[in-house]
Design a protein around this motif. Structure first.
Motif, mmCIF file in Angstrom:
data_model
loop_
_atom_site.group_PDB
_atom_site.id
_atom_site.type_symbol
_atom_site.label_atom_id
_atom_site.label_comp_id
_atom_site.label_asym_id
_atom_site.label_seq_id
_atom_site.Cartn_x
_atom_site.Cartn_y
_atom_site.Cartn_z
ATOM 1 N N LEU A 196 16.307 17.045 3.087
ATOM 2 C CA LEU A 196 17.300 18.323 3.093
ATOM 3 C C LEU A 196 17.697 18.692 1.625
ATOM 4 N N ARG A 197 18.214 19.784 1.331
ATOM 5 C CA ARG A 197 18.761 20.237 0.150
ATOM 6 C C ARG A 197 20.021 19.451 -0.076
ATOM 7 N N CYS A 198 20.149 18.912 -1.177
ATOM 8 C CA CYS A 198 21.462 17.987 -1.717
ATOM 9 C C CYS A 198 22.755 19.025 -1.324
ATOM 10 N N ASP A 199 22.765 20.278 -1.666
ATOM 11 C CA ASP A 199 23.719 21.230 -1.565
ATOM 12 C C ASP A 199 24.397 21.314 -0.002
ATOM 13 N N GLN A 200 23.485 21.122 0.908
ATOM 14 C CA GLN A 200 23.613 21.370 2.291
ATOM 15 C C GLN A 200 24.667 19.921 2.765
ATOM 16 N N VAL A 201 24.482 18.897 1.898
ATOM 17 C CA VAL A 201 25.365 17.876 2.458
ATOM 18 C C VAL A 201 26.752 17.875 2.271
ATOM 19 N N VAL A 202 27.631 17.976 3.161
ATOM 20 C CA VAL A 202 29.067 17.956 2.997
ATOM 21 C C VAL A 202 29.739 16.478 2.905
ATOM 22 N N VAL A 203 30.482 16.359 1.874
ATOM 23 C CA VAL A 203 31.347 14.963 1.863
ATOM 24 C C VAL A 203 32.674 15.181 2.010
ATOM 25 N N LYS A 204 33.059 14.896 3.246
ATOM 26 C CA LYS A 204 34.339 14.779 3.431
ATOM 27 C C LYS A 204 35.288 13.410 2.866
ATOM 28 N N LYS A 205 36.451 13.668 2.966
ATOM 29 C CA LYS A 205 37.248 12.587 2.248
ATOM 30 C C LYS A 205 36.796 11.259 2.813
ATOM 31 N N GLN A 206 36.514 10.206 2.002
ATOM 32 C CA GLN A 206 35.936 9.015 2.697
ATOM 33 C C GLN A 206 37.181 7.920 1.963
ATOM 34 N N ALA A 207 36.762 6.484 2.698
ATOM 35 C CA ALA A 207 37.774 5.598 2.050
ATOM 36 C C ALA A 207 37.497 4.979 0.733
ATOM 37 N N ARG A 208 36.203 5.111 0.289
ATOM 38 C CA ARG A 208 35.806 4.665 -0.963
ATOM 39 C C ARG A 208 36.356 5.617 -1.961
ATOM 40 N N ARG A 209 36.982 5.687 -2.935
ATOM 41 C CA ARG A 209 37.340 6.578 -3.922
ATOM 42 C C ARG A 209 36.783 6.371 -5.385
ATOM 43 N N SER A 210 36.252 5.049 -5.684
ATOM 44 C CA SER A 210 35.937 4.957 -6.899
ATOM 45 C C SER A 210 34.738 4.241 -6.911
ATOM 46 N N PHE A 211 33.911 4.586 -7.933
ATOM 47 C CA PHE A 211 32.421 4.150 -8.190
ATOM 48 C C PHE A 211 32.206 3.749 -9.260
ATOM 49 N N ASP A 212 31.834 2.363 -9.716
ATOM 50 C CA ASP A 212 31.299 1.822 -10.898
ATOM 51 C C ASP A 212 30.012 2.590 -11.551
ATOM 52 N N PRO A 213 30.545 3.260 -12.612
ATOM 53 C CA PRO A 213 29.593 4.029 -13.267
ATOM 54 C C PRO A 213 28.349 3.119 -13.750
ATOM 55 N N LYS A 214 28.549 1.901 -13.975
ATOM 56 C CA LYS A 214 27.479 0.973 -14.440
ATOM 57 C C LYS A 214 26.386 0.816 -13.019
ATOM 58 N N LYS A 215 27.167 0.579 -12.068
ATOM 59 C CA LYS A 215 26.506 0.443 -10.652
ATOM 60 C C LYS A 215 25.714 1.621 -10.344
ATOM 61 N N LEU A 216 26.180 2.866 -10.549
ATOM 62 C CA LEU A 216 25.507 4.017 -10.257
ATOM 63 C C LEU A 216 24.242 4.191 -11.153
ATOM 64 N N GLN A 217 24.496 3.789 -12.597
ATOM 65 C CA GLN A 217 23.439 3.847 -13.363
ATOM 66 C C GLN A 217 22.313 3.140 -13.074
ATOM 67 N N ASP A 218 22.593 2.047 -12.637
ATOM 68 C CA ASP A 218 21.679 0.948 -12.328
ATOM 69 C C ASP A 218 20.893 1.525 -11.145
ATOM 70 N N LEU A 219 21.558 2.057 -9.939
ATOM 71 C CA LEU A 219 20.932 2.629 -8.649
ATOM 72 C C LEU A 219 20.157 3.750 -9.167
ATOM 73 N N ALA A 220 20.318 4.647 -10.116
ATOM 74 C CA ALA A 220 19.632 5.637 -10.545
ATOM 75 C C ALA A 220 18.216 5.192 -11.207
ATOM 76 N N GLU A 221 18.252 4.098 -11.988
ATOM 77 C CA GLU A 221 17.196 3.569 -12.437
ATOM 78 C C GLU A 221 16.350 3.002 -11.578
ATOM 79 N N ASN A 222 16.930 2.514 -10.465
ATOM 80 C CA ASN A 222 16.152 1.758 -9.319
ATOM 81 C C ASN A 222 15.295 2.948 -8.677
ATOM 82 N N ILE A 223 16.121 4.102 -8.397
ATOM 83 C CA ILE A 223 15.599 5.112 -7.395
ATOM 84 C C ILE A 223 14.497 5.770 -8.476
ATOM 85 N N THR A 224 14.573 5.812 -9.593
ATOM 86 C CA THR A 224 13.480 6.589 -10.312
ATOM 87 C C THR A 224 12.125 5.736 -10.387
#
Length: 172
Positions: free
Chosen positions: A49-77
């Protein structure tokens, strides 16, 4: 044998993801995606799917650890997107995110990709079931901050009339 995800962005007969030489699929509407999805067999694996087609409604998790997101980005790369996000076609016929907000944020915002692998959940029928599934899925993946969990339990109790005991049974 696992096949590559089918793309909703081009011909449904294709068995693999679009190549870089194909035309961009910016003109495929969400309504068209839903129409095509409804024609697929029940046991469909991941789709593109196109990323811009996915709608994110309010979810319980409000904060994301930038370091963990960067680690995930490296892994996905390095490894590619191993786990599709999960979406649901909601009452407004939007492709609403159920699970995988971290993957969506990484792929869309950090890696700047336009497309994402997704599975479309047909078993959840309403917003209440979605909220419970999101809460349960997130508890299993990465612990909530206590305040996030308290806010979500409070929201579910107010919205759907649950008691603490009922919520405990629903989310485990």
């Amino acid at each position: 044998m696992k096949t590559e995800p089918r793309s909703f962005l081009g011909d449904l007969g294709k068995k693999s993801a679009p190549t870089t030489t194909e035309k961009p699929a910016a003109s495929v509407s969400t309504a068209k995606v839903i129409e095509r999805f409804n024609r697929l067999p029940q046991d469909t694996d991941a789709v593109i799917l196109r990323c811009d087609q996915v709608v994110v409604k309010k979810q319980a998790r409000r904060s994301f650890d930038p370091k963990k997101l960067q680690d995930l980005a490296e892994n996905i790369t390095v490894q590619g997107q191993q786990q599709p996000i999960v979406i649901w076609i909601n009452e407004q016929e939007e492709l609403q995110l159920v699970a995988g907000e971290r993957r969506l944020r990484v792929i869309r915002d950090i890696l700047k990709k336009k497309e994402i692998k997704a599975t479309i959940c047909r078993t959840l029928e309403n917003a209440e079931q979605i909220a419970l599934a999101q809460l349960s899925e997130n508890i299993q993946r990465e612990p909530y901050k206590a305040i996030e969990l308290a806010h979500e339990f409070d929201r579910l109790k107010k919205t759907y009339g649950y008691t603490n005991a009922q919520l405990g049974k629903k989310v485990g």
